[in-house]
Enzyme design. Structure first.
Site, PDB file in Angstrom:
ATOM      1  N   SER A   3      12.795  32.261  62.832  1.00 15.81           N
ATOM      2  CA  SER A   3      11.512  31.577  62.969  1.00 15.81           C
ATOM      3  C   SER A   3      11.637  30.068  62.754  1.00 15.81           C
ATOM      4  O   SER A   3      12.310  29.376  63.488  1.00 15.81           O
ATOM      5  CB  SER A   3      10.500  32.203  62.002  1.00 15.81           C
ATOM      6  OG  SER A   3       9.190  31.798  62.288  1.00 15.81           O
ATOM      7  N   ASP A   5       7.087  26.639  66.575  1.00 11.70           N
ATOM      8  CA  ASP A   5       8.299  26.733  65.764  1.00 11.70           C
ATOM      9  C   ASP A   5       9.365  27.457  66.584  1.00 11.70           C
ATOM     10  O   ASP A   5       9.176  27.734  67.766  1.00 11.70           O
ATOM     11  CB  ASP A   5       8.023  27.431  64.437  1.00 11.70           C
ATOM     12  CG  ASP A   5       7.625  28.885  64.598  1.00 11.70           C
ATOM     13  OD1 ASP A   5       7.159  29.262  65.692  1.00 11.70           O
ATOM     14  OD2 ASP A   5       7.774  29.660  63.632  1.00 11.70           O
ATOM     15  N   ASP A  35      10.615  30.420  67.010  1.00 17.28           N
ATOM     16  CA  ASP A  35      10.373  31.661  67.760  1.00 17.28           C
ATOM     17  C   ASP A  35       8.957  31.727  68.310  1.00 17.28           C
ATOM     18  O   ASP A  35       8.543  32.749  68.860  1.00 17.28           O
ATOM     19  CB  ASP A  35      10.675  32.895  66.910  1.00 17.28           C
ATOM     20  CG  ASP A  35       9.700  33.086  65.762  1.00 17.28           C
ATOM     21  OD1 ASP A  35       9.070  32.099  65.336  1.00 17.28           O
ATOM     22  OD2 ASP A  35       9.570  34.233  65.288  1.00 17.28           O
ATOM     23  N   ASP A  77       5.989  31.937  67.014  1.00 16.82           N
ATOM     24  CA  ASP A  77       4.928  32.790  66.472  1.00 16.82           C
ATOM     25  C   ASP A  77       3.873  31.960  65.748  1.00 16.82           C
ATOM     26  O   ASP A  77       2.897  32.490  65.239  1.00 16.82           O
ATOM     27  CB  ASP A  77       5.483  33.902  65.564  1.00 16.82           C
ATOM     28  CG  ASP A  77       6.185  33.388  64.313  1.00 16.82           C
ATOM     29  OD1 ASP A  77       6.350  32.167  64.166  1.00 16.82           O
ATOM     30  OD2 ASP A  77       6.595  34.230  63.490  1.00 16.82           O
TER      31      ASP A  77
END
Length: 449
Positions: free
Chosen positions: A100, A241, A243, A245
């Site tokens: 992440s 960010d 990833d 999410d």
């Protein structure tokens, strides 16, 4: 060895804490626990742009196929894309390889069930039990034609079409938007979606090299985005960010619009349309005091959880709520998705901005932000919880609380994903709370080193 799973999957420094051996074991145990009643289960794997992803993907594939699972490699896609595609394409489980918002040397493995939800504590504990207590006799060793195969699939367009479908035909013609992709998983997906919708897009940090993910860019480092928005005279900027999410915005003047404001704007809009279920927004203890004050004025109830999107989701499912999230920009829109989706959130807020006819700076005045300071104390993972038992630290925290005198708050919390203890203080005097937070963080570091 303690728990493998933190608040968001299994995470650690690649090849040190998160090794190929552990990835292989997670593949074997994960496939067995999630699909033990299924012959030839189908499992979808995605990854972000970290240099260690290929290595961990290979180890995971070996573990999964050794149990008899067929693996489908989606390549570089976002975490929420995996959550969506697992459900929409009938996979039995999904795995995302990503840490992440963490630096590139970290990586993580997170599982999704067949409905696109992250795993419950109980399921994670079953996987851990097999690995930590070496219960491999329970896990089948596929042989002959029962051994799984590895396939490559391109499902990016399917996910992009889903994202656009959530807008009910809206388009973004006339908007100029700067998008910071954090050199991560959104580097192609997000710009293409916004361009398809008619926006003029300026893209930054979309050249991943394996080691630059989240490096001085993305939602954790907004300075470059702020500068580009002002320089390009853009309507606003969007940051993801690694990833994707989570998402944060920057208004046309370069001011940050954080997750609290994004959530409140979306929740108020839903309420006006009669679509805010039970007139409730789910937030965490990290949300700013200003959000609590503003929500009350708008007649929006707040449910408050511990930090972590899993706890937000649990509360949303329990109460049947439609929106919840974190100040960091991790926002769950349960009418559309099973997990936080930065691109989905940014599309919904962009639609709101365009339809309002107002500048984002004006919309962002929806709440007054109380000064807030967050300082990280570096503490080894095994010692993070010890602060709550140290009398010197507890006495220092008590003195800060007495000084705040009900006009602020202090929150100490061990990170669920990094070797850090986070010290957050809100209050009326920024310089004073900054000094107190620095002192508490230094004290925690010195006492627990």
């Amino acid at each position: 060895m303690g728990r493998l799973f933190g608040t968001d999957g299994v995470r650690g420094i690649a090849n040190k804490e998160l090794t190929c051996e552990l990835a292989f074991d997670l593949g074997r145990a994960g496939a067995y626990v999630l699909t033990e009643t299924k012959q030839k289960p189908k499992i979808l794997i995605g990854k972000d742009t970290r240099i260690s992803c290929d290595m961990l993907e290979a180890a995971l594939c070996a573990g999964l196929t050794s149990v008899g699972a067929d693996v489908y490699l989606a390549g570089v896609v976002t975490t929420p894309a995996i959550a969506h595609l697992v459900k929409s394409h009938g996979f039995d489980a999904g795995v995302m390889i990503s840490a992440s918002h963490n630096p590139y040397e970290f990586n993580g493995i997170k599982f999704f069930n067949s409905q696109g939800f992250k795993l419950s504590d109980q399921i994670e504990e079953k996987i851990e039990d097999i690995i930590l207590n070496k219960k491999w006799d329970e896990v089948p060793h596929a042989q002959f034609d029962a051994i799984g195969r590895v396939n490559r699939v391109d499902l990016k367009k399917d996910y992009q079409e889903f994202l656009k479908s959530t807008l009910n035909g809206a388009n973004f013609k006339g908007l100029k938007i700067v998008i910071d992709c954090a050199n991560g998983a959104a580097y192609k997906i997000a710009p293409e979606v916004f361009e398809d919708l008619g926006a003029e897009v300026v893209v930054i940090n979309n050249q991943p090299d394996g080691t630059n993910i989240n490096k001085n860019c993305g939602s954790t480092h907004l300075k470059a985005l702020q500068e580009e928005v002002v320089k390009n005279k853009a309507d606003f900027g969007i940051a993801y960010d690694g990833d994707a999410d989570r998402t944060l915005f920057v208004d046309e003047e370069g001011n940050i619009v954080d997750g609290d404001k994004i959530m409140l704007l979306l929740a108020q809009n839903l309420k006006q349309q009669g679509r805010l279920k039970n007139d409730t927004l789910v937030v965490t203890v990290m949300s700013n005091m200003g959000l609590f004050v503003a929500a009350k004025e708008f007649g929006i109830e707040l449910e408050v959880t511990k930090v972590g999107d899993r706890y937000v989701l649990e509360k949303m499912l329990e109460g049947g709520y439609s929106i919840g999230g974190e100040q960091s920009g991790h926002i769950i829109l349960l009418d559309f998705a099973t997990t936080g989706d930065g691109i989905l959130t940014s599309l919904q807020l962009t639609k709101l901005i365009k339809e309002s006819g107002k500048k984002l700076s004006e919309l962002a005045k929806i709440m007054k932000v109380y000064p807030q300071v967050l300082i990280n104390a570096k503490v080894e993972n095994g010692k993070k919880d010890l602060y709550s038992k140290d009398p010197v630290i507890l006495e220092a925290i008590k003195k800060v609380e007495e000084k705040l005198n009900g006009k602020g708050r202090i929150l100490i919390r061990p990170s669920g994903t990094e070797p850090l203890v986070r010290v957050m203080i809100e209050g009326e005097d920024y310089e004073e709370i900054k000094k107190d937070a620095s002192y508490i963080a230094s004290l925690i570091e010195s006492r627990l080193s």
